[in-house]
Design an enzyme around this catalytic site. Structure first.
Site, PDB file in Angstrom:
ATOM      1  CG  HIS A  58     -30.640 -14.158 -11.238  1.00  0.00           C
ATOM      2  ND1 HIS A  58     -31.505 -13.487 -12.076  1.00  0.00           N
ATOM      3  CD2 HIS A  58     -30.532 -15.407 -11.755  1.00  0.00           C
ATOM      4  CE1 HIS A  58     -31.889 -14.295 -13.055  1.00  0.00           C
ATOM      5  NE2 HIS A  58     -31.306 -15.470 -12.881  1.00  0.00           N
ATOM      6  CG  HIS A 211     -34.117 -15.127 -16.614  1.00  0.00           C
ATOM      7  ND1 HIS A 211     -34.836 -15.245 -15.457  1.00  0.00           N
ATOM      8  CD2 HIS A 211     -33.030 -15.937 -16.476  1.00  0.00           C
ATOM      9  CE1 HIS A 211     -34.210 -16.081 -14.645  1.00  0.00           C
ATOM     10  NE2 HIS A 211     -33.110 -16.514 -15.226  1.00  0.00           N
ATOM     11  CD  GLU A 214     -29.146 -16.149 -19.431  1.00  0.00           C
ATOM     12  OE1 GLU A 214     -30.320 -16.365 -19.119  1.00  0.00           O
ATOM     13  OE2 GLU A 214     -28.187 -16.765 -18.922  1.00  0.00           O
ATOM     14  CG  ASP A 310     -28.035 -17.659 -13.210  1.00  0.00           C
ATOM     15  OD1 ASP A 310     -29.206 -17.943 -12.939  1.00  0.00           O
ATOM     16  OD2 ASP A 310     -27.637 -17.436 -14.369  1.00  0.00           O
ATOM     17  CD1 TRP A 316     -28.521 -23.790 -18.604  1.00  0.00           C
ATOM     18  CD2 TRP A 316     -29.588 -24.357 -16.718  1.00  0.00           C
ATOM     19  NE1 TRP A 316     -29.835 -24.041 -18.914  1.00  0.00           N
ATOM     20  CE2 TRP A 316     -30.517 -24.393 -17.776  1.00  0.00           C
ATOM     21  CE3 TRP A 316     -30.045 -24.689 -15.434  1.00  0.00           C
ATOM     22  CZ2 TRP A 316     -31.850 -24.736 -17.614  1.00  0.00           C
ATOM     23  CZ3 TRP A 316     -31.376 -25.021 -15.265  1.00  0.00           C
ATOM     24  CH2 TRP A 316     -32.261 -25.047 -16.343  1.00  0.00           C
TER      25      TRP A 316
END
Ligand code: FE2
Length: 424
Positions: A58, A211, A214, A310, A316
């Site tokens: 991912h 996703h 989350e 990720d 992020w």
């Protein structure tokens, strides 16, 4: 005559002493102790661990390595990251996306990760990132398997153009159908998006990776619908729930119903420990939730659980070097999986469980598999998790792809000069 022999390697998952691996025409031709054959090239692994490559299940290749553009996420929250991504997107061009992707893939190769599943944001009418990353898929194919997921990042229904853009992205060759049900405007829209996207995947014979949930909201239960639609449409084993962080906060009674449903649908689970330990629980004071999905319980129930990186240096997450051993190490700490069998499971979460999620062919260390493997400066999987050591040699199809010198420190301790490599 073989092309390559690796001698005296301790194979991951094998307790029967040291082995030699012989390779021919890009595949593993023979695995034996004390192989008599000769090869054009030989390497002595000196008893170190040899594993099939790491797999990152991912990732977000379109956003990676944009740290600081046009500013840094100071709060470190998901919401500031989303706002920042909408500032970054208009600044991107194809060459920039491609050069960052190539740089990240080189980092991955140096760390022994030779397969990456990346989501790509399709909520851009020009599909700039989709087209750029489809070119990268072909360009890196000799070195890395890069699989793309059509990700409606602004919501499949919430963004009025996403439905059409997602189909266009699939028509262009994106491999997997994505989704983000918890980001739709209502629970009902989220459920409808799961149904629509699973039906699209079933029609086209594609895999699904959403996703999903989350969120720290224990009532975010789209994974239930994802499991149900997977079973209804006969997609067992081909559907993945990524993140699933709401499961951390869910009521235990409800989870006792949910996990068997997920098992029935053979859902693949992906946890992203580095990111979710950072982003979740941000609305909590104390006690503060960890926010990683229930890795231990899902694995114990027999589900296939993989881990993803990720993000690396993006809106992020400001950190990372794309090291899947760092991911597994964080995962076992957050999930309190320090038992030996649990640590072995976490090693598999970044190797064979990831390969199963991506549906990789020819993955493994058996005869006939691709001659893709990594030699680590560690004696076994648990030592590898502990030390996150040098990837001494990384091979792809029997050819050397990356090498790192052995690492040790010299300590000047009074009259004694001692070499330290952190092993017992
Ligand atoms: Fe993600």
């Amino acid at each position: 005559m073989l092309d390559l022999i690796i001698r005296n390697a301790r194979l991951a998952g094998d307790k029967d002493g040291l082995k030699d691996i012989g390779c021919k025409d890009g595949r593993i031709a023979v695995v034996e102790s004390s192989l008599e054959a000769k090869a054009k090239e030989e390497f002595d692994a000196e008893g170190y661990l040899l594993t099939a490559p790491f797999v990152d299940s991912h990732f977000h290749m379109d956003a990676t390595l944009t740290y600081g553009r046009p500013r840094v996420n100071q709060s470190g929250t998901l919401l500031e990251g989303i706002a920042l991504w909408s500032e970054v997107k208009p600044l991107l061009d194809a060459e920039d996306i491609k050069s960052r992707a190539h740089q990240l893939c080189r980092w991955a190769a140096a760390k022994g990760t030779l397969a990456i599943r990346s989501h790509v944001d399709i909520c851009d009418p020009s599909l700039l990132a989709v087209e750029a990353l489809l070119e990268v898929v072909k360009e890196v194919e000799p070195y890395i398997d890069l699989q793309l997921v059509a990700f409606p990042q602004d919501g499949f229904f919430r963004d009025p153009q996403a439905e059409e853009l997602l189909v266009r992205a699939l028509d262009k060759g994106v491999h997997v159908v994505g989704g983000i049900p918890h980001f739709e405007r209502s629970m009902e829209d989220g459920s409808r998006s799961v149904t629509a996207l699973c039906e699209l995947a079933a029609e086209r014979g594609l895999m699904v990776d959403m996703h999903c949930d989350e969120s720290d909201d224990p009532h975010s239960r789209h994974i239930e619908m994802l499991a149900r639609e997977t079973s209804r449409l006969g997609l067992q084993g081909r559907v993945t729930g990524s993140h699933l962080t709401s499961m951390h906060s869910m009521d235990n009674y409800y989870v006792s119903k949910l996990i068997p449903l997920m098992k029935e649908a053979e859902i693949n689970v992906i946890a992203n420990p580095l990111i979710n330990i950072t982003l979740q629980g941000r609305h909590d004071t104390y006690p503060k939730r960890r926010g990683m999905t229930r890795v231990k319980e899902l694995a114990e129930a027999g589900l296939n659980v993989a881990c993803g990186h990720d993000c690396v240096m993006d809106p992020w997450y400001s950190l990372g070097s794309h090291d899947m051993l760092e991911v597994a190490s964080m995962g076992l700490h957050v999930g309190q999986m320090t038992g030996q069998a649990e640590m072995m499971e976490m090693f598999r979460s970044v190797t064979e469980n990831g390969a199963k999620t991506l549906g990789l062919e020819g993955y493994g260390l058996e005869v006939g598999c691709n001659a893709d493997f990594v030699i680590l400066q560690a004696k076994n999987e648990i030592e590898a998790l502990r030390l996150r050591p040098a990837r001494l040699r990384v091979y792809r199809r029997g050819k050397l792809l990356s090498s790192t010198p052995k690492q040790s420190a010299t300590v000047y301790w009074g009259d004694v000069t001692a070499d330290v490599d952190f092993t017992l």
